[in-house]
Scaffold this active site. Structure first.
Site, PDB file in Angstrom:
ATOM      1  N   SER A  51     118.833  -2.985 -36.231  1.00 16.62           N
ATOM      2  CA  SER A  51     117.431  -2.785 -36.646  1.00 16.62           C
ATOM      3  C   SER A  51     117.135  -3.524 -37.946  1.00 16.62           C
ATOM      4  CB  SER A  51     117.141  -1.289 -36.815  1.00 16.62           C
ATOM      5  OG  SER A  51     118.102  -0.690 -37.677  1.00 16.62           O
ATOM      6  N   ASP A  70     123.008   3.019 -46.129  1.00 16.63           N
ATOM      7  CA  ASP A  70     123.969   3.579 -45.172  1.00 16.63           C
ATOM      8  C   ASP A  70     125.310   3.753 -45.895  1.00 16.63           C
ATOM      9  OD1 ASP A  70     125.740   4.002 -42.834  1.00 16.63           O
ATOM     10  OD2 ASP A  70     124.111   3.140 -41.658  1.00 16.63           O
ATOM     11  N   ASP A 140     116.389   6.322 -39.599  1.00 23.13           N
ATOM     12  CA  ASP A 140     117.257   6.296 -38.405  1.00 23.13           C
ATOM     13  C   ASP A 140     118.692   6.619 -38.834  1.00 23.13           C
ATOM     14  OD1 ASP A 140     117.948   5.958 -35.730  1.00 23.13           O
ATOM     15  OD2 ASP A 140     118.146   3.779 -35.900  1.00 23.13           O
ATOM     16  N   HIS A 143     121.446  12.284 -37.355  1.00 27.97           N
ATOM     17  CA  HIS A 143     120.524  12.962 -36.462  1.00 27.97           C
ATOM     18  C   HIS A 143     120.829  14.451 -36.311  1.00 27.97           C
ATOM     19  CE1 HIS A 143     118.614   9.273 -35.938  1.00 27.97           C
ATOM     20  NE2 HIS A 143     118.920   8.961 -34.693  1.00 27.97           N
ATOM     21  N   HIS A 168     112.922   6.889 -35.798  1.00 28.65           N
ATOM     22  CA  HIS A 168     113.549   6.566 -34.513  1.00 28.65           C
ATOM     23  C   HIS A 168     114.149   7.801 -33.863  1.00 28.65           C
ATOM     24  CE1 HIS A 168     116.250   3.971 -31.814  1.00 28.65           C
ATOM     25  NE2 HIS A 168     114.991   3.811 -31.441  1.00 28.65           N
ATOM     26  N   ASP A 169     114.330   7.729 -32.545  1.00 29.20           N
ATOM     27  CA  ASP A 169     114.937   8.807 -31.760  1.00 29.20           C
ATOM     28  C   ASP A 169     114.129  10.099 -31.819  1.00 29.20           C
ATOM     29  OD1 ASP A 169     117.251   7.217 -30.901  1.00 29.20           O
ATOM     30  OD2 ASP A 169     117.800   7.275 -33.015  1.00 29.20           O
TER      31      ASP A 169
HETATM   32  N1  SAH Z   1     119.446   1.616 -37.053  1.00 29.88           N
HETATM   33  C1  SAH Z   1     120.733   1.384 -36.409  1.00 29.88           C
HETATM   34  C2  SAH Z   1     121.424   2.623 -35.944  1.00 29.88           C
HETATM   35  C3  SAH Z   1     121.734   3.618 -37.019  1.00 29.88           C
HETATM   36  S1  SAH Z   1     122.963   4.780 -36.519  1.00 29.88           S
HETATM   37  C4  SAH Z   1     120.581   0.390 -35.244  1.00 29.88           C
HETATM   38  O1  SAH Z   1     119.539  -0.241 -35.095  1.00 29.88           O
HETATM   39  O2  SAH Z   1     121.507   0.216 -34.468  1.00 29.88           O
HETATM   40  C5  SAH Z   1     122.914   5.907 -37.863  1.00 29.88           C
HETATM   41  C6  SAH Z   1     123.542   5.403 -39.131  1.00 29.88           C
HETATM   42  O3  SAH Z   1     123.204   6.341 -40.143  1.00 29.88           O
HETATM   43  C7  SAH Z   1     125.068   5.273 -39.131  1.00 29.88           C
HETATM   44  O4  SAH Z   1     125.448   3.963 -39.445  1.00 29.88           O
HETATM   45  C8  SAH Z   1     125.530   6.267 -40.208  1.00 29.88           C
HETATM   46  O5  SAH Z   1     126.613   5.783 -41.003  1.00 29.88           O
HETATM   47  C9  SAH Z   1     124.293   6.420 -41.048  1.00 29.88           C
HETATM   48  N2  SAH Z   1     124.204   7.712 -41.728  1.00 29.88           N
HETATM   49  C10 SAH Z   1     124.237   8.941 -41.159  1.00 29.88           C
HETATM   50  N3  SAH Z   1     124.104   9.893 -42.085  1.00 29.88           N
HETATM   51  C11 SAH Z   1     123.994   9.254 -43.279  1.00 29.88           C
HETATM   52  C12 SAH Z   1     123.848   9.690 -44.642  1.00 29.88           C
HETATM   53  N4  SAH Z   1     123.772  10.985 -44.947  1.00 29.88           N
HETATM   54  N5  SAH Z   1     123.791   8.763 -45.612  1.00 29.88           N
HETATM   55  C13 SAH Z   1     123.858   7.433 -45.311  1.00 29.88           C
HETATM   56  N6  SAH Z   1     123.996   6.974 -44.055  1.00 29.88           N
HETATM   57  C14 SAH Z   1     124.057   7.862 -43.052  1.00 29.88           C
HETATM   58 MG    MG Z   2     118.275   5.327 -33.597  1.00 29.06          MG
END
Ligand code: SAH
Ligand code: MG
Length: 211
Positions: A51, A70, A140, A143, A168-169
């Site tokens: 993304s 992230d 995103d 979740h 997202h989602d």
């Molecule tokens: N936007 C991405 C998908 C994200 S998946 C795409 O297009 O493919 C969700 C991401 O959120 C993961 O990489 C995970 O490491 C991150 N994440 C989850 N909880 C988090 C937090 N508390 N702080 C920072 N990153 C987090």
């Molecule tokens: Mg997503």
């Protein structure tokens, strides 16, 4: 498409963003950048940079920057034994996921390094120290109920008036997917009166700050 190469890289990058939703995200970001020039954008949850490329290319077109937050250790649903686990993103030395090298390669290969600033850390920690108004916020990240709630609380106040919140989602029907992005982010944003729904593409929701 004037410069298809970045988009080809996005489509080939590991991750969870369907192509038509990536294109919608890109379009929404271009609009936000035209409405509020000069303000930065922020993404929570970059994973391997999929993304991030759609947003980074739009940031380049609008002459702004995307902060991409992230911790790169993966969400609960990305860990070993879970549905969205990919063993090739595990760092064998530490025995945990590490998507940062993939993210860095993707952002480089798409040619958007000058417009994407990777911020490696836990989202609530970064949010606690954040104070710059955002023209565009894309959530995103984690979740689970608590991570989604913390992202809503920590980040949505930073969306500038007239700015955009993308989530997202978002699955209104529990049969389609997990509920926290819907229950903890999308619904509270609308019910707060601060955001109005602008469009929906797949599980992507585009909202605009109105109050
Ligand atoms: N936007 C991405 C998908 C994200 S998946 C795409 O297009 O493919 C969700 C991401 O959120 C993961 O990489 C995970 O490491 C991150 N994440 C989850 N909880 C988090 C937090 N508390 N702080 C920072 N990153 C987090
Ligand atoms: Mg997503």
């Amino acid at each position: 498409m004037s410069d298809p190469s970045w988009r080809d890289v996005a489509v080939a990058t590991k991750g969870f963003m369907p192509v038509h939703e990536g294109d919608a995200l890109h379009a929404a970001a271009l609009t936000a950048g035209a409405r509020l020039p000069g303000l930065p954008w922020l993404e929570v949850g970059s994973y391997c940079g999929r993304s991030t490329i759609w947003l980074g290319a739009a940031a380049r077109d609008r002459d702004t920057v995307l902060f991409a937050v992230d911790h790169h250790r993966g969400s609960e649903e990305n860990q070993v034994g879970w549905e969205h686990h990919d063993p090739t993103v595990v760092d064998a030395r530490v025995g945990r996921m590490d998507t940062l090298p993939f993210f860095r390669a993707a952002v480089h290969d798409a040619g958007v390094e000058d417009n994407v600033v990777g911020v490696v850390g836990r989202s609530p920690v970064v949010a606690r120290h954040w104070s710059t108004p955002l023209a565009f916020l894309f959530i995103d990240g984690g979740h689970g109920t608590e991570p989604a709630r913390l992202d809503y609380e920590g980040w949505t106040p930073h969306v500038a008036m007239g700015g955009t919140l993308a989530v997202h989602d978002v699955f209104p029907d529990p049969a389609d997917g997990g509920r926290p992005p819907y229950e903890q982010i999308f619904v509270p944003a609308l019910e707060s009166g601060r955001f109005r729904l602008e469009s929906a593409t797949g599980s992507l929701r585009i909202l605009r700050r109105v109050d």
